[in-house]
Design an enzyme around this catalytic site. Structure first.
Site, PDB file in Angstrom:
ATOM      1  N   CYS A   1       1.024  -1.341   0.364  1.00 23.90           N
ATOM      2  CA  CYS A   1       0.138   0.320   0.192  1.00 23.90           C
ATOM      3  C   CYS A   1       0.803   0.637  -0.140  1.00 23.90           C
ATOM      4  CB  CYS A   1      -0.976   0.381   1.461  1.00 23.90           C
ATOM      5  SG  CYS A   1      -2.329  -1.471   1.082  1.00 23.90           S
TER       6      CYS A   1
ATOM      7  N   LYS B   1      -8.776  -0.094  10.577  1.00 21.78           N
ATOM      8  CA  LYS B   1      -8.025  -1.269   9.362  1.00 21.78           C
ATOM      9  C   LYS B   1      -7.335  -2.213  10.284  1.00 21.78           C
ATOM     10  CE  LYS B   1      -7.405  -2.024   5.177  1.00 21.78           C
ATOM     11  NZ  LYS B   1      -7.293  -1.863   3.546  1.00 21.78           N
TER      12      LYS B   1
ATOM     13  N   LYS C   1     -12.907  -1.238   9.967  1.00 21.35           N
ATOM     14  CA  LYS C   1     -12.928  -2.499   8.896  1.00 21.35           C
ATOM     15  C   LYS C   1     -12.241  -3.573   9.278  1.00 21.35           C
ATOM     16  CE  LYS C   1     -10.981  -3.457   4.313  1.00 21.35           C
ATOM     17  NZ  LYS C   1      -9.873  -2.765   3.593  1.00 21.35           N
TER      18      LYS C   1
END
Ligand code: PBG
Length: 324
Positions: free
Chosen positions: A130, A195, A248
């Site tokens: 990422c 997350k 999440k």
């Protein structure tokens, strides 16, 4: 004393009564529908690990959105499968790329639709991480410029909300600053603040082709054992200017949704992720449970935990059911 004074069952005697005293109701306005966009024309590709979810070319995407809008869905979250990948994730901020095109077309065709874009590099980098990589390590601060550039490229196409999912430190502030500098003060940031490094993302990585080619995401995504750390992430993103806080995954983290709901005054979104969806679909295909009933129960539990909105691959099915 007369027995029993209270009979909780009394409020359950009829369907109308149960409905009247129901504390939590999922509505179609709560739902955000994630969609995968690919290049080409007339493409509607199945994703084997996600039955009922497809990769759409922009023309087919417009068709799908037309249908779900008619069911009352007001928001979509876009993920792109780009034409090329390199070590800097250049296709993430390429104005000709598929997400940028999709945003433009969607906003033109459906001005009232809320278009949310995932801001991350993993679908766009050759290594599948990422952020930028140097000698096997993520370069946090150098990645921020690329994320800000990506968010900006989505805003230029008309995105209403950008949703950074990379988990680099400082990205909300960096994105806010560049959006404001270029005059996009009213573009919202929905931050994937909390997350976790989760195995529930497996099917998504098939769908988006974004699995890391080496290592894992544990140096940037959170350890699933941690709850206090979630609140620190929320505080930091609030101070950097996040407008909506996301947790999440959702289902194995309902306690976190509840804690975050108590901690923040901002709207809270929960992401009912790919693995949570696929587990239900797989069990349903085996005839082991009723997928529709389970869907309602899951989405209700996420809302009951404190989510104001739910990103879910069930959005279409749920909207369909709510329209019945
Ligand atoms: C990109 C991203 C991921 C998901 C949303 N944005 C995958 C990941 O972090 O590996 C997962 C969504 C899902 O599983 O449905 N970073």
């Amino acid at each position: 004393m007369y027995f029993p004074e209270n009979r909780p069952r009394r409020l359950r005697v009829s369907s109308s009564l149960r409905q009247m005293v129901r504390e939590t109701v999922v509505t179609v306005e709560d739902l955000i529908y994630p969609l995968f966009v690919v290049h080409g024309r007339g493409v509607k590709e199945t994703i084997p690990s996600m039955p009922g979810v497809f990769r759409y070319s922009v023309d087919c995407l417009l068709e799908e959105v037309r249908e779900v809008s008619a069911l009352g869905i007001k928001a979509v979250l876009l993920f792109g499968i780009p034409a090329y990948k390199d070590d800097r994730g250049s296709s993430a901020y390429d104005p000709q790329e598929v997400v940028q095109r999709a945003v433009k077309k969607l906003k033109r065709a459906f001005p009232d639709l809320l278009v949310i874009t995932d801001v991350c590099l993993c679908e766009y980098t050759s290594h599948g991480h990422c952020g930028l990589i140097e000698e096997g390590q993520i370069l946090n601060d150098a990645t921020l410029d690329l994320l800000a550039e990506t968010a900006l490229s989505h805003a230029r196409c008309g995105a209403d909300i950008v949703a950074p999912s990379d988990m680099m430190d400082g990205r909300v502030g960096a994105i806010r600053e560049s959006l404001d500098r270029e005059g996009y003060q009213s573009v919202n940031i929905m931050s994937y603040s909390v997350k976790y490094a989760s195995h529930f993302y497996g099917p998504f990585r098939d769908a988006a082709g974004s699995a890391p080619s080496f290592g894992d995401r544990r140096t940037y995504q959170m350890d699933s054992a941690n709850a206090r750390e979630a609140l620190r992430e929320v505080q930091q993103d609030e101070s950097e200017g996040a407008d909506i806080i996301m947790v999440k995954p959702a289902l194995a983290y309902l306690d976190i949704i509840q804690k975050v709901r108590e901690e923040t005054l901002l709207p809270v979104a929960a992401y009912n992720v790919s693995g949570e969806y696929s587990m239900v679909k797989a069990a349903q295909e085996k005839g082991w449970l009723d997928g529709q009933d389970i869907m309602v129960e899951i989405l209700t539990s996420i809302k009951r935990a404190g989510a104001d909105m739910i990103i879910t691959y069930f959005a279409r099915d749920m909207a369909h059911l709510l329209n019945k």
